[in-house]
Design an enzyme around this catalytic site. Structure first.
Site, PDB file in Angstrom:
ATOM      1  N   HIS A 272      -2.634  -0.105  -3.362  1.00 35.00           N
ATOM      2  CA  HIS A 272      -3.919   0.465  -2.962  1.00 35.00           C
ATOM      3  C   HIS A 272      -4.646   1.103  -4.137  1.00 35.00           C
ATOM      4  O   HIS A 272      -5.873   1.087  -4.197  1.00 35.00           O
ATOM      5  CB  HIS A 272      -3.712   1.519  -1.872  1.00 35.00           C
ATOM      6  CG  HIS A 272      -4.964   2.284  -1.556  1.00 35.00           C
ATOM      7  ND1 HIS A 272      -6.051   1.697  -0.942  1.00 35.00           N
ATOM      8  CD2 HIS A 272      -5.320   3.570  -1.812  1.00 35.00           C
ATOM      9  CE1 HIS A 272      -7.025   2.598  -0.817  1.00 35.00           C
ATOM     10  NE2 HIS A 272      -6.600   3.730  -1.326  1.00 35.00           N
ATOM     11  N   CYS A 273      -3.900   1.661  -5.102  1.00 33.77           N
ATOM     12  CA  CYS A 273      -4.537   2.533  -6.091  1.00 33.77           C
ATOM     13  C   CYS A 273      -5.120   1.806  -7.303  1.00 33.77           C
ATOM     14  O   CYS A 273      -6.319   1.851  -7.552  1.00 33.77           O
ATOM     15  CB  CYS A 273      -3.534   3.589  -6.560  1.00 33.77           C
ATOM     16  SG  CYS A 273      -3.114   4.789  -5.281  1.00 33.77           S
ATOM     17  N   ILE A 274      -4.266   1.141  -8.081  1.00 35.61           N
ATOM     18  CA  ILE A 274      -4.699   0.652  -9.385  1.00 35.61           C
ATOM     19  C   ILE A 274      -5.793  -0.412  -9.298  1.00 35.61           C
ATOM     20  O   ILE A 274      -6.753  -0.369 -10.063  1.00 35.61           O
ATOM     21  CB  ILE A 274      -3.485   0.153 -10.197  1.00 35.61           C
ATOM     22  CG1 ILE A 274      -2.514   1.323 -10.425  1.00 35.61           C
ATOM     23  CG2 ILE A 274      -3.922  -0.408 -11.542  1.00 35.61           C
ATOM     24  CD1 ILE A 274      -1.230   0.930 -11.105  1.00 35.61           C
ATOM     25  N   VAL A 276      -7.984  -0.675  -6.977  1.00 39.33           N
ATOM     26  CA  VAL A 276      -9.101  -0.183  -6.176  1.00 39.33           C
ATOM     27  C   VAL A 276      -9.786   1.028  -6.798  1.00 39.33           C
ATOM     28  O   VAL A 276     -11.019   1.098  -6.907  1.00 39.33           O
ATOM     29  CB  VAL A 276      -8.612   0.168  -4.751  1.00 39.33           C
ATOM     30  CG1 VAL A 276      -9.719   0.818  -3.935  1.00 39.33           C
ATOM     31  CG2 VAL A 276      -8.082  -1.081  -4.053  1.00 39.33           C
ATOM     32  N   ASP A 277      -8.998   2.008  -7.233  1.00 36.73           N
ATOM     33  CA  ASP A 277      -9.556   3.299  -7.656  1.00 36.73           C
ATOM     34  C   ASP A 277     -10.613   3.203  -8.748  1.00 36.73           C
ATOM     35  O   ASP A 277     -11.631   3.906  -8.686  1.00 36.73           O
ATOM     36  CB  ASP A 277      -8.435   4.234  -8.101  1.00 36.73           C
ATOM     37  CG  ASP A 277      -7.521   4.626  -6.953  1.00 36.73           C
ATOM     38  OD1 ASP A 277      -7.772   4.173  -5.815  1.00 36.73           O
ATOM     39  OD2 ASP A 277      -6.548   5.356  -7.188  1.00 36.73           O
TER      40      ASP A 277
END
Length: 440
Positions: A272-274, A276-277
Site C-alpha cells: 500500500h505504501c511505497i 502509492v504514498d
C-alpha cells in the site's frame, strides 16, 4: 476558552478507540491493549472483521488468534460497528484506507467518513489522531473543519494530531511497540498530549513541530524507497542492455562501507505504501504549481518493470520457438514481498494480466495467497508438484518466499525466469544461467 485537559490520569484505565481494524489498526489495538493500561474498542464497517475479533480470531498475518483471544478474555479488547460508541473513548486513532483514484489523486473519502463519525461523538478532552498515510495538510484542511463544526475548538477543547503508521508486514524485528513513532499536532499542547498517550505503549515517541511535518515525514520515508528502487531498477535495465549481471554489480557496490545503501531490482513495486504514498505528494504539489520530477520519473520506471519481466518470458519462449499465445505459464508468488499474504499493488498481478493479454494460460502458486479476486473473478493457487513445474512452458519467480524449494524449481522447470534473484541467493543456479533467465 480554557485549554483541554489531557486524557485520564495515568492510574485510570483509559478507553482507546481505533477506527479501522486492518493491517495497521488491529496490530495497534493489540499493542495498546497488551500494555495493561488501556481498554481498546476497535471500530470497523466490516461485520465479518468485527465478529472475528470478538470471537478471538485474527485476520492479520502478523497477529495470532491467541493474542486476540487473550485480550478478549481479559476484557481489554472488543470490536464494534457502532460508531456512536466513539463517545466512550478518551483517545481515538483513525487507521482507515487512503487509496488513489484511477487518476492517481488521493481518495480521502474514508478519512472524511471517519471524521464525520468522530464529530458526531466528539466531547471535550478527547485526543484524536489520524494515522492513515496522506498528503501534507489533510489533518488541518480535512479533519479540523469537520470536527470544529461541532463548536469545539482543536487545541482548546480537544486535541488533534497526525502520527504516521510505520507497519512493515512480516517484519518480526521491528514491530508496533519498538518502532519509533512520530507525532505532530495542530498545537504544541496537542503534540504533547498525543506523545504522552502513545508513550503508554510505544517505546520511543518522536515529537515534531506540526501535523504537516509528521505527514511529510511519512511521505519522505516511502518516497526515499520508491526513488532508490526506481534508480536500481533503471540500473537493472541498463545492465541488461550491457549484458552485465546487475546483482553482481550491486553486491560489489555494497562492499563499500560508506556512501552506499543497498537496494535491489525486481518486478516492480508493491504494497500500500511505497507505490502509492509518493503520489500523494505529487498531487499536493501540483495544486501548488510544482512538478515532482524525481517522484514522477521513479514511478514511471518502476511501473515499467512488469513489462520488462514479461519481455524476459517472451525471450525464453522464443528460444524454444514458442509464442506466448497458447503457452502455459506458472507464476511462483503473487504477494508483493516474501513471506506475507498481501497482494495490494503487487507487480505480480500486472505480470499476470500482461501475459493473459498476450494469450497465455496463466496459473499461480503462492503458499500465503490461497485465492485471488481480480476483476471480479476468483483464481486459486495451484498445488506445486513436479509435474506442474515440468509441464509449464515457462515458470516465473515473482516473490522470493522462503518456503520455496528453489533447487526443486530449477531442476523441474523447462524454462525459468527469476525476477527476484532467488535461485542465485539459494545457490542453485545452473551453469550458463543469466541475470534474469535462469533456464531456457
Amino acid at each position: 476558552m480554557t485549554e483541554a485537559p489531557p486524557p485520564s490520569p495515568e492510574q485510570d484505565l483509559m478507553t482507546f478507540g481505533v477506527i479501522g481494524l486492518g493491517y495497521v489498526g488491529l496490530p495497534l489495538s493489540v499493542e495498546a491493549a497488551s500494555s495493561g493500561g488501556l481498554k481498546v474498542i476497535g471500530f470497523d464497517v466490516n461485520e465479518e472483521v468485527v465478529d472475528g475479533v470478538n470471537a478471538g480470531r485474527s485476520h492479520i498475518q502478523d497477529l495470532t488468534d491467541d493474542q486476540v483471544a487473550s485480550l478478549r478474555s481479559q476484557g481489554l479488547l472488543e470490536a464494534t460497528t457502532d460508531m456512536a460508541r466513539l463517545s466512550e473513548c478518551d483517545a481515538i486513532s483513525i487507521c482507515v484506507p487512503t487509496p488513489l483514484s484511477k487518476t492517481r489523486d488521493p481518495d480521502v473519502s474514508y478519512v472524511q467518513a471517519a471524521s464525520v463519525a468522530v464529530a458526531a461523538a466528539l466531547r471535550p478532552g478527547q485526543l484524536i489522531v489520524l494515522e492513515s498515510t496522506t498528503y501534507p495538510g489533510t489533518t488541518r484542511e480535512v479533519m479540523q473543519p469537520t470536527l470544529e463544526a461541532t463548536g469545539l475548538v482543536a487545541g482548546e477543547d480537544f486535541h488533534l494530531c497526525f502520527s504516521p503508521e510505520r507497519i512493515d508486514p512480516g517484519n518480526e524485528v521491528w514491530t508496533t511497540k519498538n518502532t519509533p513513532k512520530v507525532i505532530g499536532g495542530l498545537t504544541d499542547a496537542c503534540t504533547a498530549v498525543g506523545a504522552q498517550f502513545y508513550e503508554r505503549f510505544i517505546d520511543t515517541v518522536v515529537q515534531v513541530s506540526s501535523a504537516e511535518a509528521a505527514e511529510l515525514t511519512k511521505i519522505l520515508e516511502n518516497t526515499f524507497r520508491a526513488v532508490n528502487i526506481g534508480l536500481v531498477n533503471e540500473i537493472a535495465l541498463i545492465a541488461d542492455r550491457l549484458n552485465v549481471d546487475v546483482w553482481e554489480v550491486i553486491e560489489a557496490a555494497a562492499t563499500k562501507p560508506f556512501g552506499f545503501m543497498k537496494f535491489t531490482p525486481g518486478p516492480g513495486l508493491g504494497g500500500h505504501c511505497i507505490p502509492v504514498d509518493p503520489h500523494y505528494l505529487s498531487w499536493k504539489m501540483r495544486t501548488l504549481n510544482y512538478k515532482t520530477r524525481f517522484i514522477d520519473l521513479a514511478s514511471e520506471i518502476n511501473a515499467e518493470m512488469p513489462i520488462f519481466v514479461v519481455d524476459k518470458v517472451r525471450a525464453v519462449l522464443n528460444r524454444r520457438r514458442q509464442p506466448v499465445n497458447g503457452a502455459s505459464i506458472l507464476l511462483l508468488g503473487v504477494a508483493y514481498k516474501r513471506d506475507i499474504d498481501d497482494v495490494r499493488e503487487s507487480p505480480a498481478l500486472d505480470v499476470m494480466k500482461l501475459l493473459q493479454a498476450d494469450g497465455a494460460t496463466v496459473a499461480y502458486h503462492d503458499p500465503y495467497v490461497p485465492r485471488l479476486l481480480e476483476d471480479g473473478e476468483v483464481m486459486e493457487s495451484v498445488e506445486l508438484t513436479d509435474a506442474l513445474l515440468s509441464d509449464a512452458d515457462a515458470v516465473v519467480i515473482l516473490t522470493d518466499h522462503t518456503d520455496f524449494d528453489y533447487a526443486r524449481i530449477v531442476s523441474c522447470s523447462q524454462a525459468l525466469v527469476d525476477a527476484r534473484h532467488a535461485t542465485a541467493a539459494a545457490g542453485v543456479l545452473p551453469e550458463g544461467s543469466g541475470s534474469w533467465i535462469v533456464k531456457s
